[in-house]
Design a protein around this motif. Structure first.
Motif, short mmCIF file in Angstrom:
data_model
loop_
_atom_site.label_atom_id
_atom_site.label_comp_id
_atom_site.label_asym_id
_atom_site.label_seq_id
_atom_site.Cartn_x
_atom_site.Cartn_y
_atom_site.Cartn_z
N ARG A 9 -43.73 3.51 34.58
CA ARG A 9 -43.49 4.44 35.82
C ARG A 9 -43.77 3.71 37.10
NH1 ARG A 9 -44.24 9.94 37.21
NH2 ARG A 9 -43.63 10.10 39.38
N ASN A 10 -42.32 3.66 37.73
CA ASN A 10 -42.55 2.85 39.15
C ASN A 10 -43.35 3.90 40.37
OD1 ASN A 10 -40.77 1.36 37.83
ND2 ASN A 10 -38.96 2.20 38.61
N PRO A 11 -43.83 2.94 41.22
CA PRO A 11 -44.66 3.71 42.24
C PRO A 11 -43.75 4.50 43.13
CG PRO A 11 -45.06 1.19 42.35
CD PRO A 11 -43.77 1.54 41.34
N VAL A 12 -44.36 5.62 43.65
CA VAL A 12 -43.47 6.40 44.58
C VAL A 12 -42.86 5.76 45.76
CG1 VAL A 12 -44.90 8.49 43.65
CG2 VAL A 12 -45.61 7.15 45.71
N LEU A 13 -41.76 6.37 46.18
CA LEU A 13 -41.36 5.75 47.59
C LEU A 13 -42.01 6.28 48.84
CD1 LEU A 13 -37.60 6.94 46.58
CD2 LEU A 13 -38.69 4.68 46.41
N GLN A 14 -41.63 5.80 49.96
CA GLN A 14 -42.44 5.95 50.99
C GLN A 14 -42.70 7.21 51.47
OE1 GLN A 14 -40.58 3.31 54.28
NE2 GLN A 14 -41.63 1.50 53.17
N ASP A 15 -41.58 8.18 51.08
CA ASP A 15 -41.77 9.62 51.46
C ASP A 15 -42.50 10.20 50.43
OD1 ASP A 15 -39.85 9.44 49.61
OD2 ASP A 15 -38.33 10.50 50.67
N GLY A 16 -42.94 9.82 49.26
CA GLY A 16 -43.85 10.44 48.42
C GLY A 16 -43.06 11.24 47.28
N SER A 17 -41.44 10.61 47.31
CA SER A 17 -40.84 10.96 46.27
C SER A 17 -40.59 10.18 45.04
CB SER A 17 -39.13 11.21 46.85
OG SER A 17 -38.86 10.05 47.05
N THR A 18 -40.40 10.61 43.76
CA THR A 18 -40.40 9.85 42.58
C THR A 18 -39.29 8.69 42.82
OG1 THR A 18 -41.62 11.81 41.45
CG2 THR A 18 -40.59 9.94 40.21
N ALA A 19 -39.61 7.37 42.41
CA ALA A 19 -38.74 6.45 42.28
C ALA A 19 -37.85 6.79 41.03
CB ALA A 19 -39.38 5.16 42.36
#
Length: 339
Positions: free
Chosen positions: A85-95
């Motif tokens: 599971r990749n880290p979430v993006l800067q806006d909090g959405s799922t990568a």
């Protein structure tokens, strides 16, 4: 150092290399064992890291697999890769999840080499072989990490071997027999282009329009067919029934990627945006597939039957140039390979 400066032919064995999380997606159509181009690439990178002062040229590489542990979840006939599971993006959405296939390997590598005069001494060759093991430990193999031997392993760590190839053919066969014993239990991956040509000829007897792709697909699948069987029951009366029979296969054969073929002409260095190396000419390519076979080393007759080399037909002055970059095993060596 050029090969003309290294007149002595030798063989190098790097036994039981543990690789963690190697790439299991070998091509757009195949998965499992890493592509053979990963090992020829490792050979080139290893020789460059050693440098010309080492006095050794690596000409080809053979691969023997002792252990294979695909990182997959199995449910019936369906297998799914273990994904991270990749880290979430800067806006909090799922990568987005990029599917990656991984496999843990236990392999041995056999290299055909040429040696300088300084390596005629046994002690010098032993020192260089140990140095190559240490150098390999800091490299990546098929995208995976080379790991040290397990402390809990009951098997005594195998030592590398760098030996001169004798001139006498009988001594060469005896040397390979000793080498094959060190490679067992395990299976060597060899080229079987001959099986592809043979199956294509068989298909064209009934289907003249059959292509090489049809032969490749036919070889890479298990084919079962219904066959009528006539037997007798306990009272001697005839009894007819249908049985499903799987067509025999010529050994443990597998579809493998063996290189690339050009999709575009060779483009000038720096002319393609986003290229990894802006100082090297560039061309677009696609994968080339063939047929390989896993075979026990004791069934081979000489080391050349398992040594993969890389080559290409690039010659801008020739109008028939196809831009084929592929790995191969000497056809003369594979001609006597048993099925």
């Amino acid at each position: 150092m050029s090969q003309t400066h290294l007149p002595h032919l030798g063989v190098l064995l790097l036994p039981h290399i543990r690789v963690q999380n190697a790439n299991a997606i070998s091509s757009p159509l195949t998965w499992g064992f890493p592509a053979i181009t990963a090992f020829t690439g490792l050979m080139t990178a290893l020789e460059r890291r050693l440098g010309p002062q080492a006095g050794i040229n690596l000409l080809g590489v053979g691969v023997v697999c002792h252990g294979f542990e695909a990182q997959v979840t199995t449910e019936g006939y369906t297998r799914a890769f273990h994904l991270t599971r990749n880290p979430v993006l800067q806006d909090g959405s799922t990568a987005a999840i990029v599917e990656e296939g991984r496999v843990h390997l236990d392999i041995s590598l056999v290299f055909e080499v040429r040696l300088a005069e300084a390596l005629l001494d046994d002690a010098a060759r032993e020192t260089l072989a140990e140095h190559m093991v240490q150098t390999l430990a800091g490299m990546r193999l098929a995208g995976g990490s080379v790991m040290p031997p397990l402390a809990s392993s009951k098997r005594r760590p195998s030592r590398p071997l760098l030996a001169l190839v004798p001139d006498d053919p009988e001594e060469q066969r005896e040397q390979f027999r000793r080498l094959a014993r060190r490679l067992m239990p395990g299976f060597a991956l060899i080229a079987r282009d001959d099986l592809l040509a043979q199956r294509l000829a068989e298909l064209r007897v009934q289907h003249p329009q059959a292509s090489t792709l049809d032969a490749w697909l036919d070889l890479t699948r298990w084919t079962s067919r219904a066959v009528a069987r006539s037997t007798t029951d306990t009272e001697g009366a005839p009894d007819s029934h249908t049985a499903w029979v799987t067509d025999p296969r010529p050994g443990w054969i597998v579809p493998i990627p063996v290189g690339f073929t050009a999709l575009s002409p060779l483009l000038a260095a720096g002319s393609v945006a986003g290229a990894r190396d802006m100082a090297t000419p560039f061309r677009f390519v696609e994968t080339v597939w063939s047929i390989g076979q896993w075979i026990s080393p004791h069934r081979l007759q000489c080391v050349n039957e398992m040594i993969w080399q890389s080559g290409h037909d690039h010659d801008p002055t020739q109008p028939s140039e196809h831009g084929l970059y592929r790995c191969f095993i000497d056809p003369q060596a594979t001609a006597a390979t048993p099925n």
